[in-house]
Design an enzyme around this catalytic site. Structure first.
Site, PDB file in Angstrom:
ATOM      1  N   SER A  48     -42.732  32.492 -53.207  1.00 57.10           N
ATOM      2  CA  SER A  48     -42.306  33.722 -53.869  1.00 57.10           C
ATOM      3  C   SER A  48     -43.502  34.262 -54.626  1.00 57.10           C
ATOM      4  CB  SER A  48     -41.149  33.446 -54.830  1.00 57.10           C
ATOM      5  OG  SER A  48     -40.656  34.646 -55.396  1.00 57.10           O
ATOM      6  N   GLU A  49     -43.911  35.510 -54.338  1.00 58.22           N
ATOM      7  CA  GLU A  49     -45.187  35.993 -54.872  1.00 58.22           C
ATOM      8  C   GLU A  49     -45.217  36.151 -56.378  1.00 58.22           C
ATOM      9  OE1 GLU A  49     -43.325  39.797 -53.012  1.00 58.22           O
ATOM     10  OE2 GLU A  49     -43.359  37.649 -52.596  1.00 58.22           O
ATOM     11  N   ASN A  50     -44.053  36.060 -57.050  1.00 55.62           N
ATOM     12  CA  ASN A  50     -44.082  36.127 -58.509  1.00 55.62           C
ATOM     13  C   ASN A  50     -44.541  34.818 -59.144  1.00 55.62           C
ATOM     14  OD1 ASN A  50     -41.504  35.110 -57.589  1.00 55.62           O
ATOM     15  ND2 ASN A  50     -40.806  35.187 -59.700  1.00 55.62           N
TER      16      ASN A  50
END
Length: 218
Positions: A46-48
């Site tokens: 998840s890019e966060n």
């Protein structure tokens, strides 16, 4: 509608192999983590800022500190790793994420993707989609085949592009399609639909793969 999205998520989960490191985008793509086969190990990014997404959280296992890039509460696998944005996007831009699963507003027959804005509508921004499209070897789009009857798979996108010629595969409730140099080829057709129906629901010419088979839900 929900059942159709589950159908799409279940089919997409079959795309991955043991050891894969993949990214799941906002919306329908997040459902894919719920259906990864139990006999393989797939790590979802998840890019966060973490890798090791598990299923969407319930009231019983919700942790307010664990959310995906779309702001949805999710659970994390025991092997999960948390990191900052720089490392997260370093993994993407460095080509370490094998595939990304994204939603779409429109996909063109050459693989162009439009998935971030409708002109005149408020939007938070493109997010990480542009980096994912550029950095991942495989871009899989999961979406409902049409939007209120309007075509979403088109000869040319009418909305602002996220990235050009990036989509490799499209999975909808109607079937599985591969984007090739000479157009979109249907490799799987769901038994609920005929060839005439999937073609009528598509805004460009589809090609039937010689080995096309039935799309399985399970």
């Amino acid at each position: 509608m929900a059942d159709l999205k589950v159908r799409i998520a279940k089919r997409c989960a079959k795309e991955f192999r043991d050891g894969d490191f993949i990214n799941l985008g906002i919306g329908l793509p997040t459902m894919v983590a719920d259906y990864i086969p139990e006999d393989i190990m797939v790590t979802c990014h998840s890019e966060n800022g973490f890798a090791g997404i598990d299923q969407i959280a319930t009231a019983e296992n919700l942790d307010v500190d664990v959310i995906n890039s779309g702001g949805t509460y999710v659970t994390a696998l025991p092997r999960a790793k948390f990191f900052d944005t720089a490392e997260s996007f370093g993994l993407v831009r460095g080509g370490h994420v094998r595939a990304t699963v994204l939603g779409a507003m429109e996909v063109a027959e050459n693989g162009d993707l439009a998935n971030w804005i409708v002109p005149g509508k408020k939007v938070a921004g493109m997010g990480g989609a542009m980096d994912l499209c550029a950095g991942c070897p495989e871009v899989i789009v999961v979406m409902l085949h049409t939007q209120k009857g309007a075509h979403k798979i088109l000869k040319k996108c009418s909305l602002p592009l996220t990235a050009e010629k990036c989509v490799s595969k499209i999975i909808t409730e109607m079937g599985v399609m591969e984007v090739r140099e000479n157009g979109i080829w249907v490799t799987e057709l769901h038994p609920d639909f005929t060839w005439e129906e999937i073609q009528a629901a598509t805004g460009c010419e589809l090609h039937q793969d010689p080995n096309m088979k039935a799309m399985e839900e399970e």
